[in-house]
Design a protein around this motif. Structure first.
Motif, PDB file in Angstrom:
ATOM      1  N   GLU A 118     -71.068  23.431  93.025  1.00 46.92           N
ATOM      2  CA  GLU A 118     -70.634  22.385  92.089  1.00 46.92           C
ATOM      3  C   GLU A 118     -71.753  22.118  91.103  1.00 46.92           C
ATOM      4  O   GLU A 118     -72.906  21.960  91.518  1.00 46.92           O
ATOM      5  CB  GLU A 118     -70.331  21.077  92.837  1.00 46.92           C
ATOM      6  CG  GLU A 118     -69.097  21.131  93.692  1.00 46.92           C
ATOM      7  CD  GLU A 118     -68.926  19.854  94.493  1.00 46.92           C
ATOM      8  OE1 GLU A 118     -69.584  18.848  94.177  1.00 46.92           O
ATOM      9  OE2 GLU A 118     -68.144  19.882  95.444  1.00 46.92           O
ATOM     10  N   GLY A 119     -71.407  22.066  89.818  1.00 45.23           N
ATOM     11  CA  GLY A 119     -72.400  21.731  88.798  1.00 45.23           C
ATOM     12  C   GLY A 119     -72.484  22.801  87.727  1.00 45.23           C
ATOM     13  O   GLY A 119     -71.572  23.619  87.571  1.00 45.23           O
ATOM     14  N   ASP A 120     -73.582  22.751  86.998  1.00 47.00           N
ATOM     15  CA  ASP A 120     -73.770  23.703  85.891  1.00 47.00           C
ATOM     16  C   ASP A 120     -74.599  24.877  86.389  1.00 47.00           C
ATOM     17  O   ASP A 120     -75.811  24.772  86.561  1.00 47.00           O
ATOM     18  CB  ASP A 120     -74.479  23.004  84.728  1.00 47.00           C
ATOM     19  CG  ASP A 120     -73.659  21.837  84.208  1.00 47.00           C
ATOM     20  OD1 ASP A 120     -72.416  21.960  84.214  1.00 47.00           O
ATOM     21  OD2 ASP A 120     -74.244  20.816  83.828  1.00 47.00           O
ATOM     22  N   PHE A 121     -73.936  25.986  86.573  1.00 47.49           N
ATOM     23  CA  PHE A 121     -74.590  27.174  87.114  1.00 47.49           C
ATOM     24  C   PHE A 121     -74.995  28.088  85.964  1.00 47.49           C
ATOM     25  O   PHE A 121     -74.149  28.535  85.197  1.00 47.49           O
ATOM     26  CB  PHE A 121     -73.622  27.899  88.059  1.00 47.49           C
ATOM     27  CG  PHE A 121     -74.181  29.158  88.632  1.00 47.49           C
ATOM     28  CD1 PHE A 121     -74.997  29.120  89.753  1.00 47.49           C
ATOM     29  CD2 PHE A 121     -73.920  30.375  88.041  1.00 47.49           C
ATOM     30  CE1 PHE A 121     -75.537  30.275  90.277  1.00 47.49           C
ATOM     31  CE2 PHE A 121     -74.448  31.536  88.558  1.00 47.49           C
ATOM     32  CZ  PHE A 121     -75.262  31.488  89.675  1.00 47.49           C
TER      33      PHE A 121
ATOM     34  N   VAL B  27     -80.137  23.309  93.535  1.00 44.30           N
ATOM     35  CA  VAL B  27     -81.013  24.053  92.630  1.00 44.30           C
ATOM     36  C   VAL B  27     -80.708  23.493  91.253  1.00 44.30           C
ATOM     37  O   VAL B  27     -79.575  23.092  91.001  1.00 44.30           O
ATOM     38  CB  VAL B  27     -80.713  25.572  92.697  1.00 44.30           C
ATOM     39  CG1 VAL B  27     -81.590  26.349  91.733  1.00 44.30           C
ATOM     40  CG2 VAL B  27     -80.925  26.101  94.111  1.00 44.30           C
ATOM     41  N   SER B  28     -81.698  23.466  90.373  1.00 54.23           N
ATOM     42  CA  SER B  28     -81.566  22.724  89.110  1.00 54.23           C
ATOM     43  C   SER B  28     -80.185  22.866  88.485  1.00 54.23           C
ATOM     44  O   SER B  28     -79.770  23.946  88.113  1.00 54.23           O
ATOM     45  CB  SER B  28     -82.632  23.180  88.118  1.00 54.23           C
ATOM     46  OG  SER B  28     -82.475  24.545  87.863  1.00 54.23           O
ATOM     47  N   GLY B  29     -79.479  21.768  88.401  1.00 54.64           N
ATOM     48  CA  GLY B  29     -78.197  21.746  87.711  1.00 54.64           C
ATOM     49  C   GLY B  29     -76.983  21.901  88.607  1.00 54.64           C
ATOM     50  O   GLY B  29     -75.883  21.557  88.211  1.00 54.64           O
ATOM     51  N   PHE B  30     -77.140  22.464  89.798  1.00 55.86           N
ATOM     52  CA  PHE B  30     -75.941  22.620  90.641  1.00 55.86           C
ATOM     53  C   PHE B  30     -76.259  22.487  92.125  1.00 55.86           C
ATOM     54  O   PHE B  30     -77.396  22.613  92.546  1.00 55.86           O
ATOM     55  CB  PHE B  30     -75.242  23.951  90.361  1.00 55.86           C
ATOM     56  CG  PHE B  30     -76.031  25.166  90.718  1.00 55.86           C
ATOM     57  CD1 PHE B  30     -75.914  25.743  91.975  1.00 55.86           C
ATOM     58  CD2 PHE B  30     -76.896  25.750  89.807  1.00 55.86           C
ATOM     59  CE1 PHE B  30     -76.639  26.858  92.313  1.00 55.86           C
ATOM     60  CE2 PHE B  30     -77.617  26.875  90.135  1.00 55.86           C
ATOM     61  CZ  PHE B  30     -77.491  27.435  91.395  1.00 55.86           C
ATOM     62  N   ARG B  31     -75.191  22.197  92.886  1.00 55.46           N
ATOM     63  CA  ARG B  31     -75.296  22.074  94.342  1.00 55.46           C
ATOM     64  C   ARG B  31     -74.461  23.164  94.996  1.00 55.46           C
ATOM     65  O   ARG B  31     -73.448  23.594  94.451  1.00 55.46           O
ATOM     66  CB  ARG B  31     -74.759  20.708  94.789  1.00 55.46           C
ATOM     67  CG  ARG B  31     -75.575  19.531  94.318  1.00 55.46           C
ATOM     68  CD  ARG B  31     -74.871  18.210  94.542  1.00 55.46           C
ATOM     69  NE  ARG B  31     -73.547  18.132  93.923  1.00 55.46           N
ATOM     70  CZ  ARG B  31     -73.341  17.982  92.622  1.00 55.46           C
ATOM     71  NH1 ARG B  31     -74.368  17.888  91.787  1.00 55.46           N
ATOM     72  NH2 ARG B  31     -72.124  17.926  92.138  1.00 55.46           N
TER      73      ARG B  31
END
Lengths: 251, 120
Positions: B16-19, A143-147
């Motif tokens: 993982e990532g920007d949440f 989802v936009s920006g994260f996995r």
């Protein structure tokens, strides 16, 4: 102007009496219209497209959830056209969600004409109204920006409304909010003791666009239709469909 | 832990990532990257976060490796473990809570609107 799309199975003698009662009630309510009968090799999209181009304002599916899905798919292509549903046969889970009773009582709901404009979901270019389910889900969600990924296989639902039988309104997403809702359920055993009770986690994620990528092909069921792929692109089309609902709708 | 949060990252899920989110968020799983919400954040006992965290308010019972920036109130429960700096208007810390980092409290500068991304 109304058009009633009869599924092939409702034309069997088993449903004749109920169908006669429905037609009689629709006449009493001043809602009689053109009847189109589906047949095995008759594509509803061509029929409905033809009717809509002649100024049709309401298309009513007469049959079960499968009938509704086939009609919805076409109605959504024509803004300004309203979708109605008279449930006959099984399954009719979608009718429960929309607050529409089975059989002749649905005519009064149509007559009440409470129209909601709701979102539709799209998976790999194909529209769905209720939702998507995957029973053995082990893939990566982006989802936009994260996995996001479950640490062990679980089950995934993507809801615009809800998937399958829904026992309570708390399990129904709002199809008017411009979002879909992903629900990922995973069971996890903590530690090495095999007798230790598993703990289950239920993740909930609202989104407008999501991608699913599997190391192996993933099977999903979108509104009753099975699809298998190693990549799914899921998004929402806000305010896409005008639908007649009952007061008992679950959203 | 779930309550009526808009978003729940449950036990058994790794992110993982920007949440980012505009609604209430509950985290019981693992998160690596950054976490931001315009509303409240609840970090459960089983949560393992390796990320800088920002929220309007927060309740932490799990483990966070990263800096925490909370505009309003931050509650650190007795099981919480924070390895990073904390900025909050108001801080409540239960006995047993562990903080390894700098703590600053009081008036905070408002975060510029363009730094906050849309939901998802």
């Amino acid at each position: 102007m109304y058009s009633y799309i009869y599924d092939e199975f409702v034309q069997s003698p088993k449903f004749k009496k109920e169908l006669d009662t429905i037609e009689s009630r629709l006449t009493d309510l001043g809602m009689s219209g053109k009847v189109v009968r589906l047949a095995l090799f008759r594509d509803p999209s061509d029929i409905i497209a033809g009717e809509v181009s002649r100024g049709l304002s309401t298309v009513v599916a007469v049959g079960n959830d499968e009938t509704a899905r086939r009609v919805l798919d076409v109605v959504a292509e024509y803004p300004g056209t309203t979708f109605g549903y008279i449930p006959l046969g099984t399954p009719t889970h979608l009718a429960r969600l929309l607050g529409i009773p089975d059989g002749v009582e649905a005519c009064d709901v149509l007559s009440g004409r409470i129209v909601e404009t709701i979102d539709m979901g799209v998976v790999n270019g194909k529209r769905f109204l209720a939702g998507i389910a995957s029973a053995k889900f082990d893939a990566r969600i982006t989802v936009s920006g994260f996995r996001m990924r479950a640490t062990s296989p679980g089950s995934l639902q993507v809801r615009n409304l809800a998937v399958g039988f829904v026992p309570s309104p708390e399990l129904v997403a709002d199809p008017r909010d411009g979002k879909l809702e992903a629900v990922l359920e995973v069971e996890e055993r903590r530690g090495w003791n095999p007798f230790r009770k598993r703990r289950s986690g239920r993740s909930v994620l609202p989104f407008t666009h999501m991608e699913i990528d599997g190391d192996a092909p993933v099977t999903i069921v979108a509104d009753g239709e099975e699809m298998t792929s190693d990549h799914f692109d899921i998004s929402v089309e806000p305010k896409m469909l005008k639908v007649i609902t009952g007061r008992g709708r679950m959203f | 832990m779930a309550g009526h949060a808009d978003t729940v990252i449950a036990l058994g899920v790794r992110v993982e990532g920007d949440f980012t989110s505009k609604g209430d968020v509950v985290i019981d799983g693992e998160v690596t990257g950054t976490v931001h919400t315009d509303a409240s954040l609840r970090v459960g006992e089983s949560a393992r976060i390796q990320a800088d965290v920002s929220a309007l308010s927060a309740m932490v019972a799990g483990e966070i490796h990263g800096n925490i920036r909370v505009a309003d109130r931050l509650d650190l429960m007795e099981s919480s473990r924070v390895h990073g700096d904390i900025e909050a208007q108001t801080l409540s810390m239960a006995p047993g809570a562990v903080v390894n980092g700098r703590v600053s409290m009081g008036a905070m500068e408002a975060q510029p609107a363009d730094e906050v991304e849309g939901e998802e």
